[in-house]
Write a protein that holds these residues in place. Structure first.
Motif, short mmCIF file in Angstrom:
data_model
loop_
_atom_site.label_atom_id
_atom_site.label_comp_id
_atom_site.label_asym_id
_atom_site.label_seq_id
_atom_site.Cartn_x
_atom_site.Cartn_y
_atom_site.Cartn_z
N GLY A 228 -1.45 85.34 -13.09
CA GLY A 228 -1.69 84.85 -12.58
C GLY A 228 -2.88 83.37 -12.11
N THR A 229 -2.43 82.79 -11.19
CA THR A 229 -3.67 82.64 -10.93
C THR A 229 -5.65 82.77 -11.18
N GLY B 110 -5.49 81.51 -14.59
CA GLY B 110 -4.63 80.83 -14.86
C GLY B 110 -5.05 79.61 -14.34
N ILE C 77 -6.95 77.62 -16.57
CA ILE C 77 -5.03 76.32 -17.21
C ILE C 77 -5.19 75.58 -16.86
N GLN C 78 -4.64 75.49 -14.86
CA GLN C 78 -4.58 74.52 -14.12
C GLN C 78 -5.38 72.59 -14.62
N ALA D 234 0.95 74.42 -19.38
CA ALA D 234 0.56 75.59 -19.59
C ALA D 234 0.71 75.87 -20.76
N SER D 235 1.98 75.43 -20.89
CA SER D 235 2.35 76.59 -21.93
C SER D 235 1.97 75.30 -23.58
N GLY E 142 2.94 88.37 -15.36
CA GLY E 142 2.28 87.20 -14.64
C GLY E 142 2.12 86.25 -15.71
N GLY E 143 2.06 84.82 -14.66
CA GLY E 143 2.61 83.49 -15.71
C GLY E 143 2.00 83.51 -16.91
N ALA E 144 0.83 83.52 -17.35
CA ALA E 144 0.61 83.63 -18.11
C ALA E 144 0.26 84.37 -19.08
N ASN F 40 2.13 83.57 -22.70
CA ASN F 40 1.98 83.14 -23.87
C ASN F 40 1.14 83.44 -24.88
#
Ligand code: ADP
Length: 492
Positions: free
Chosen positions: A258-259, A301, A304-305, A317-318, A399-401, A404
């Protein structure tokens, strides 16, 4: 027959409700943002009443979305931002805003505890004293909210983490589970009780604390539209994700991208002591405790932000995936995202971010690739610490990342182990649903739940050992150069 389990997932930024069916599918999801209060620099608070209202709204909405009636819900599970503290009265009304895990108001106090009692506290609780955990926040409230201590001593105050507050509002029972208790820095993870010595040291009355229960059992019943539904699952978010990833056997491990990254390993019935990792309780079921080792990486993450919002070299981010794969190697460019120092295993608050290896031909592709690789290196650093205790076979990711694919493949390459991404990425909410569902027989037990969990994609290592060694040792050298930088520039 009830068709669903309702999961209440109360995070740092939002309160969410999700309905899961028997196959583990997310049938409905609703989410509401939570107001962040910053009364002073470094202080962070939430309004518990707002959290409760937001959750209840989300519950109504998911039932509507699924065209479900309360009787379609077999059980309710709760998972939560850990360590955050709430104080409330018998009527459920908060007596102060919640003090959030990120809040630094007790940093000095925690620092003193670390110096004077660090060893003892680590031995009893598995934790390294820090303002992050609940104990010093509770102390602060008792010292600073007028009349609170007197009321607490008379038994008129309830204190607890967010799960405990939500369950109280749902059922009127003042309880928490082993995993949440283990993050307070007041719970003895060996004796499995609130630690009298620590309570005395910090002047916290035991009567105000919740009863510590299994992570999977009926705590009480919530009335929703006049129908009583058992509330029967409770775990802190990271532990819930470990459960939601079906990491039920010793040595199984998950990383949430995540973050920041949170990496937890199931250590079975053993409490491992490690200088750099935290020991914690994963969950308790039928009175049997499963322990975990935990490592955290603060900035993953978030870097990335930073490429997107700080440097403005990507628009989403993607996009980093395509940029990174357009190069066949990192061409010697490394990025150490030590924006706020470094966590596990370096624990250096003076480290600062670094980009090294830049030449005239360095482009944004290199930076994107270097940031993604750094996320994988930092995760590898933690997993290597855990590998000492048990041979880790694979890494389960969410998580978000974790979306990828470049990052996931590189993670497998550099770790030299399989990386497995599940079909359902809502692993935290799913963990709470599993815990609640198992308690009421919606799912039979761990075996059935293991079958509900399904892999979406497996990334197998595709890198020669020699190449892996070469890249990893260059990473270590880059980190070495980032260590202590704030001291060099006199920013201590
Ligand atoms: P949190 O729960 O900490 O808010 P999430 O699990 O929602 O985090 O993940 C969001 C993070 O993942 C952000 O920091 C974002 O930069 C990163 N992220 C999201 N998608 C991608 C992607 N495709 N590639 C790399 N990073 C991503």
């Amino acid at each position: 027959m009830s068709k669903y389990v309702l999961s209440l997932d109360e995070g740092t930024t939002s309160a969410r409700a999700l309905l899961f069916d028997k196959l583990g599918n997310v049938v409905a999801l609703s989410k509401h943002e939570i107001t962040q209060y910053y009364p002073r620099p470094g202080w962070v608070e939430h309004d518990p009443e707002e959290i409760w209202q937001a959750l209840m709204r989300a519950v109504k909405e998911v039932l509507q979305q699924a065209h479900a009636r309360p009787e379609d819900v077999a059980a309710i599970g709760v998972t939560n931002q850990r360590e955050t503290v709430v104080v409330w009265g018998k009527d459920g009304k908060p007596l102060h805003r919640a003090i959030v895990w990120q809040c630094k108001r007790t940093a000095d106090l925690a620092e003193r505890l670390r110096r004077e009692y660090g060893e003892v506290i680590k031995e009893k609780t598995g934790l390294i004293p820090d303002s992050y955990f609940s104990a010093t926040k509770i102390m602060w409230l008792l010292e600073n909210v007028p009349g609170l201590r007197e009321k607490a001593e008379k038994g008129e105050v309830k204190i607890g983490t967010i799960d405990s507050y939500i369950i109280y509002r749902l059922t009127g029972k003042h309880v928490t589970d082993y995993s949440n208790a283990s993050r307070t820095m007041l719970f003895n993870i060996r004796k499995l009780e609130w630690d009298r010595e620590l309570l005395e040291l910090l002047r916290i009355p035991e009567a105000a604390l919740p009863e510590v229960r299994n992570s999977s059992e009926v705590y009480g019943y919530a009335k929703i539209d006049g129908k009583e539904i058992p509330v029967s699952g409770d775990a802190g978010d990271q532990q819930a994700a470990l459960f939601g990833q079906a990491c039920f056997k010793e040595g199984m491990i998950k990383s949430t991208y995540g973050t920041g990254n949170f990496i937890l390993m199931n250590t079975g019935s053993t409490i491992h002591t490690s200088k750099n990792l935290l020991g914690t309780i994963a969950w308790g079921i039928d009175g049997r405790i499963t322990y975990a080792l935990e490592g955290s990486v603060f900035i993953t993450g978030a870097a990335i932000q930073w490429l997107r919002d700080g440097l403005k070299i990507i628009s989403s981010a993607s996009e980093t995936e395509g940029l990174a794969t357009s190069l066949s190697s990192n061409e010697g460019v490394y990025f150490v995202p030590a924006f706020v120092g470094l966590g596990t295993p370096y624990w250096d608050q003076y480290a600062r971010g670094l980009i090294i290896g830049i030449t005239r031909s360095t482009k944004r592709e290199h930076l994107a690739r270097a940031v993604l690789e750094a996320i994988a290196y930092l995760t590898t650093d933690v997993v290597k610490e855990m590998d000492v205790f048990t041979q880790v076979r694979e890494l389960r990711v969410d998580g978000g990342a974790s979306e990828n694919n470049f990052l996931m493949q590189f993670q497998a390459n550099i770790l030299g182990k399989r990386v497995v991404r599940p079909v359902v990425r809502e692993t935290t909410a799913m963990g709470a649903a599993f815990l609640a569902g198992i308690a009421v027989g919606f799912w039979e037990g761990l075996e059935e739940v293991s079958e509900v969990w399904k892999a979406e994609k497996v990334f197998t290592p595709r890198m020669k050992e020699e190449e892996r060694q070469k890249l990893y040792s260059a990473w270590k050298e880059a980190v070495r150069r980032a260590i202590g930088w704030a001291k060099v520039v006199g920013e201590e």
